[in-house]
Design a protein around this motif. Structure first.
Motif, PDB file in Angstrom:
ATOM      1  N   ASP A  28     -55.274  49.482 132.885  1.00 49.13           N
ATOM      2  CA  ASP A  28     -54.279  49.002 133.841  1.00 49.13           C
ATOM      3  C   ASP A  28     -54.895  48.734 135.213  1.00 49.13           C
ATOM      4  O   ASP A  28     -54.525  47.769 135.890  1.00 49.13           O
ATOM      5  CB  ASP A  28     -53.127  49.994 133.955  1.00 49.13           C
ATOM      6  CG  ASP A  28     -52.273  50.014 132.695  1.00 49.13           C
ATOM      7  OD1 ASP A  28     -52.223  48.984 131.992  1.00 49.13           O
ATOM      8  OD2 ASP A  28     -51.663  51.057 132.417  1.00 49.13           O
ATOM      9  N   ILE A  68     -49.014  54.091 138.832  1.00 53.21           N
ATOM     10  CA  ILE A  68     -49.078  53.317 137.594  1.00 53.21           C
ATOM     11  C   ILE A  68     -48.698  54.256 136.443  1.00 53.21           C
ATOM     12  O   ILE A  68     -49.223  55.378 136.362  1.00 53.21           O
ATOM     13  CB  ILE A  68     -50.476  52.700 137.412  1.00 53.21           C
ATOM     14  CG1 ILE A  68     -50.648  51.563 138.434  1.00 53.21           C
ATOM     15  CG2 ILE A  68     -50.694  52.216 135.991  1.00 53.21           C
ATOM     16  CD1 ILE A  68     -51.996  50.916 138.428  1.00 53.21           C
ATOM     17  N   SER A  70     -49.458  54.637 133.309  1.00 54.35           N
ATOM     18  CA  SER A  70     -50.534  55.226 132.501  1.00 54.35           C
ATOM     19  C   SER A  70     -51.310  56.288 133.276  1.00 54.35           C
ATOM     20  O   SER A  70     -51.778  57.267 132.692  1.00 54.35           O
ATOM     21  CB  SER A  70     -51.489  54.145 131.991  1.00 54.35           C
ATOM     22  OG  SER A  70     -52.038  53.418 133.081  1.00 54.35           O
TER      23      SER A  70
END
Length: 104
Positions: A28, A68, A70
């Protein structure tokens, strides 16, 4: 510029999952503007101590990365399942750099 080092130990049985989780958030991170941050993860010779070193141009990009999904999932699993002890967090102040992009 913000520079942070986070050092922590993982339970032996969680090492491989921790590596997978790191690869997930790195996937990501690669979708973002890499000129705004630098993020590196090291594993010490003992195989269970991880060191994350991050450099951010400003608080805005730092907040973006740290939120984020993740990355949040990596932290959750590390803290709830894999962590052996507490992470050590160090904030560094840049004194000199060979790379112009990190100058204020």
């Amino acid at each position: 510029m913000i520079s942070v080092i986070v050092t922590y130990q993982i339970k032996t049985e969680f090492v491989e999952q921790n590596k997978i989780n790191i690869h997930n958030f790195f996937s990501d991170f690669k979708k973002l503007d890499a000129s705004q941050f630098e993020y590196k993860v090291f594993i010490k010779a003992d195989g269970v101590t991880f060191v994350h070193h991050s450099l951010y141009k400003n608080e805005e990009i730092q907040k973006e990365l740290l939120n984020i999904p993740s990355f949040l999932e990596f932290q959750k699993q590390r803290d709830e399942i894999g962590l052996n002890g507490k992470p050590q967090i160090e904030i560094l102040n840049l004194f000199a750099s060979s790379d112009e992009k990190w100058k204020k």
